[in-house]
Write a protein that holds these residues in place. Structure first.
Motif, PDB file in Angstrom:
ATOM      1  N   ILE A 125      25.818  -6.876  -6.665  1.00 45.29           N
ATOM      2  CA  ILE A 125      25.023  -7.525  -5.636  1.00 45.29           C
ATOM      3  C   ILE A 125      25.944  -8.291  -4.697  1.00 45.29           C
ATOM      4  CG2 ILE A 125      23.314  -9.344  -5.210  1.00 45.29           C
ATOM      5  CD1 ILE A 125      22.083  -6.794  -6.189  1.00 45.29           C
ATOM      6  N   ASP A 126      25.761  -8.051  -3.401  1.00 42.15           N
ATOM      7  CA  ASP A 126      26.619  -8.677  -2.395  1.00 42.15           C
ATOM      8  C   ASP A 126      26.150 -10.098  -2.092  1.00 42.15           C
ATOM      9  OD1 ASP A 126      28.554  -9.044  -0.470  1.00 42.15           O
ATOM     10  OD2 ASP A 126      27.352  -8.129   1.120  1.00 42.15           O
ATOM     11  N   ALA A 127      25.982 -10.892  -3.137  1.00 43.90           N
ATOM     12  CA  ALA A 127      25.564 -12.285  -2.976  1.00 43.90           C
ATOM     13  C   ALA A 127      25.780 -13.008  -4.300  1.00 43.90           C
ATOM     14  CB  ALA A 127      24.101 -12.376  -2.552  1.00 43.90           C
ATOM     15  N   MET A 128      25.937 -14.299  -4.211  1.00 38.89           N
ATOM     16  CA  MET A 128      26.031 -15.120  -5.411  1.00 38.89           C
ATOM     17  C   MET A 128      24.619 -15.551  -5.810  1.00 38.89           C
ATOM     18  SD  MET A 128      27.993 -18.756  -5.824  1.00 38.89           S
ATOM     19  CE  MET A 128      27.975 -19.636  -7.393  1.00 38.89           C
ATOM     20  N   VAL A 129      24.330 -15.532  -7.112  1.00 40.77           N
ATOM     21  CA  VAL A 129      23.015 -15.931  -7.606  1.00 40.77           C
ATOM     22  C   VAL A 129      23.136 -17.309  -8.251  1.00 40.77           C
ATOM     23  CG1 VAL A 129      21.088 -15.378  -9.140  1.00 40.77           C
ATOM     24  CG2 VAL A 129      22.376 -13.529  -8.021  1.00 40.77           C
ATOM     25  N   VAL A 130      22.343 -18.247  -7.787  1.00 38.35           N
ATOM     26  CA  VAL A 130      22.338 -19.604  -8.339  1.00 38.35           C
ATOM     27  C   VAL A 130      20.944 -19.863  -8.901  1.00 38.35           C
ATOM     28  CG1 VAL A 130      22.623 -22.060  -7.868  1.00 38.35           C
ATOM     29  CG2 VAL A 130      24.071 -20.393  -6.697  1.00 38.35           C
ATOM     30  N   VAL A 131      20.895 -20.350 -10.150  1.00 39.38           N
ATOM     31  CA  VAL A 131      19.616 -20.562 -10.831  1.00 39.38           C
ATOM     32  C   VAL A 131      19.402 -22.049 -11.113  1.00 39.38           C
ATOM     33  CG1 VAL A 131      18.216 -20.017 -12.862  1.00 39.38           C
ATOM     34  CG2 VAL A 131      19.767 -18.284 -11.901  1.00 39.38           C
ATOM     35  N   GLU A 132      18.243 -22.537 -10.725  1.00 35.33           N
ATOM     36  CA  GLU A 132      17.846 -23.912 -11.012  1.00 35.33           C
ATOM     37  C   GLU A 132      16.611 -23.898 -11.910  1.00 35.33           C
ATOM     38  OE1 GLU A 132      15.715 -27.697  -8.765  1.00 35.33           O
ATOM     39  OE2 GLU A 132      16.826 -26.241  -7.561  1.00 35.33           O
ATOM     40  N   LYS A 133      16.667 -24.642 -13.025  1.00 36.78           N
ATOM     41  CA  LYS A 133      15.506 -24.746 -13.909  1.00 36.78           C
ATOM     42  C   LYS A 133      14.675 -25.960 -13.507  1.00 36.78           C
ATOM     43  CE  LYS A 133      16.610 -22.092 -17.981  1.00 36.78           C
ATOM     44  NZ  LYS A 133      16.352 -21.984 -19.435  1.00 36.78           N
ATOM     45  N   LYS A 134      13.377 -25.736 -13.385  1.00 38.13           N
ATOM     46  CA  LYS A 134      12.475 -26.808 -12.965  1.00 38.13           C
ATOM     47  C   LYS A 134      12.253 -27.805 -14.102  1.00 38.13           C
ATOM     48  CE  LYS A 134       9.922 -23.523 -10.064  1.00 38.13           C
ATOM     49  NZ  LYS A 134       8.601 -22.946  -9.754  1.00 38.13           N
ATOM     50  N   ASN A 135      11.570 -28.873 -13.794  1.00 38.71           N
ATOM     51  CA  ASN A 135      11.264 -29.903 -14.802  1.00 38.71           C
ATOM     52  C   ASN A 135       9.969 -29.610 -15.550  1.00 38.71           C
ATOM     53  OD1 ASN A 135      13.550 -31.440 -14.112  1.00 38.71           O
ATOM     54  ND2 ASN A 135      12.436 -32.396 -12.401  1.00 38.71           N
ATOM     55  N   ASN A 136       9.277 -28.541 -15.177  1.00 35.86           N
ATOM     56  CA  ASN A 136       8.022 -28.198 -15.844  1.00 35.86           C
ATOM     57  C   ASN A 136       7.882 -26.688 -15.956  1.00 35.86           C
ATOM     58  OD1 ASN A 136       7.334 -27.334 -13.255  1.00 35.86           O
ATOM     59  ND2 ASN A 136       6.234 -29.211 -12.793  1.00 35.86           N
ATOM     60  N   ASN A 137       6.856 -26.261 -16.664  1.00 32.17           N
ATOM     61  CA  ASN A 137       6.550 -24.837 -16.811  1.00 32.17           C
ATOM     62  C   ASN A 137       5.310 -24.506 -15.975  1.00 32.17           C
ATOM     63  OD1 ASN A 137       8.608 -24.125 -18.829  1.00 32.17           O
ATOM     64  ND2 ASN A 137       7.450 -25.469 -20.189  1.00 32.17           N
ATOM     65  N   ASP A 138       5.548 -24.268 -14.692  1.00 26.01           N
ATOM     66  CA  ASP A 138       4.423 -24.043 -13.776  1.00 26.01           C
ATOM     67  C   ASP A 138       4.046 -22.569 -13.624  1.00 26.01           C
ATOM     68  OD1 ASP A 138       6.631 -23.176 -12.440  1.00 26.01           O
ATOM     69  OD2 ASP A 138       6.338 -24.411 -10.649  1.00 26.01           O
ATOM     70  N   GLY A 139       4.748 -21.677 -14.357  1.00 27.72           N
ATOM     71  CA  GLY A 139       4.410 -20.257 -14.289  1.00 27.72           C
ATOM     72  C   GLY A 139       4.736 -19.601 -12.961  1.00 27.72           C
ATOM     73  N   LYS A 140       5.712 -20.134 -12.238  1.00 29.97           N
ATOM     74  CA  LYS A 140       6.084 -19.570 -10.937  1.00 29.97           C
ATOM     75  C   LYS A 140       7.599 -19.416 -10.820  1.00 29.97           C
ATOM     76  CE  LYS A 140       2.127 -21.467  -8.419  1.00 29.97           C
ATOM     77  NZ  LYS A 140       1.682 -22.326  -7.285  1.00 29.97           N
TER      78      LYS A 140
END
Length: 240
Positions: A125-140
């Motif tokens: 993939i010609d991009a860097m992937v950055v993942v942030e985990k939310k403070n809740n489980n909102d199902g989104k």
């Protein structure tokens, strides 16, 4: 005004050659059956004068060197933008710091406990992937694509690039590379006769092109307890 100086110099030289050629012709001594030396000099200089005049006309009607619709950019500014966007992404502040570079958004409803991040046929993939985990489980799952400006030979070509895609099927989120963009550039330059007075590189000089692709980041926000699986070759980093 500065661009007219080389042309004025050429005009002066042309006038001088014409005067010299006229005087030389008047002094020619004809020899039966062949050209004399003075005749050969005259025709040689006259031919060169004609070439110079043609080159002057071509130079006057030559298209503008800066492409219409493309802005000039500074490479140092682009590098600074890329670094700032990267820092904002890994620190989790990309919403504030990189909002002007947001190009595309996706939103998915997802209730699973695990999510498999995938690419088509193991392509990079010609991009860097950055993942942030939310403070809740909102199902989104929220996804955003950011891209700083890119350039070619000092021209901003950001808007000419296609955007990546993203598809959710079952428990798999597939990242799709953008369609390949084919960009063709044409460059007009002065002929040798003009370049010898302007100091521009000749036809045989080495030509250098400069390309800056900019920073490309796919930013994912996922529910707090969602377990993320992804291929080892994917350039992925979690928010610090």
């Amino acid at each position: 005004m500065m661009g007219m100086i080389p042309l004025l110099i050429i005009v002066i030289i042309v006038i001088g050659i014409l005067v010299f050629s006229t005087r030389t012709r008047n002094k020619m001594v004809h020899k039966k059956g062949k050209f004399s030396y003075s005749q050969r000099v005259y025709w040689l200089l006259s031919g060169y004068v004609v070439i110079l005049l043609i080159c002057l006309i071509l130079n006057a009607v030559q298209p503008v060197k800066i492409m219409d619709g493309l802005k000039k950019v500074n490479t140092a500014d682009l590098e600074r933008e890329s670094l700032n966007l990267y820092d904002a992404a890994v620190e989790g502040s990309i919403n504030q710091e990189g909002s002007k570079f947001l190009r595309k958004k996706w939103n998915f409803n997802y209730q699973g406990q695990q999510l498999n991040l995938a690419v088509i046929q193991d392509e990079n993939i010609d991009a860097m992937v950055v993942v942030e985990k939310k403070n809740n489980n909102d199902g989104k799952i929220e996804a955003e694509f950011y891209q700083t400006r890119s350039s070619y030979n000092g021209m901003d070509i950001t808007e000419l690039a296609n955007l990546p895609g993203m598809e959710l099927a079952g428990d798999q989120l597939t990242l799709l590379n953008p369609k390949r963009s084919e960009i063709k550039f044409s460059q007009f330059g002065n002929t040798f006769n003009i370049k010898q007075f302007t100091g521009e590189p000749s036809l045989f000089s080495e030509h250098h092109s400069e390309f800056s692709g900019g920073q490309r980041i796919i930013y994912l926000r996922i529910p707090k307890d969602l377990e993320l699986n992804y291929p080892e070759n994917l350039n992925l980093q979690f928010v610090e």
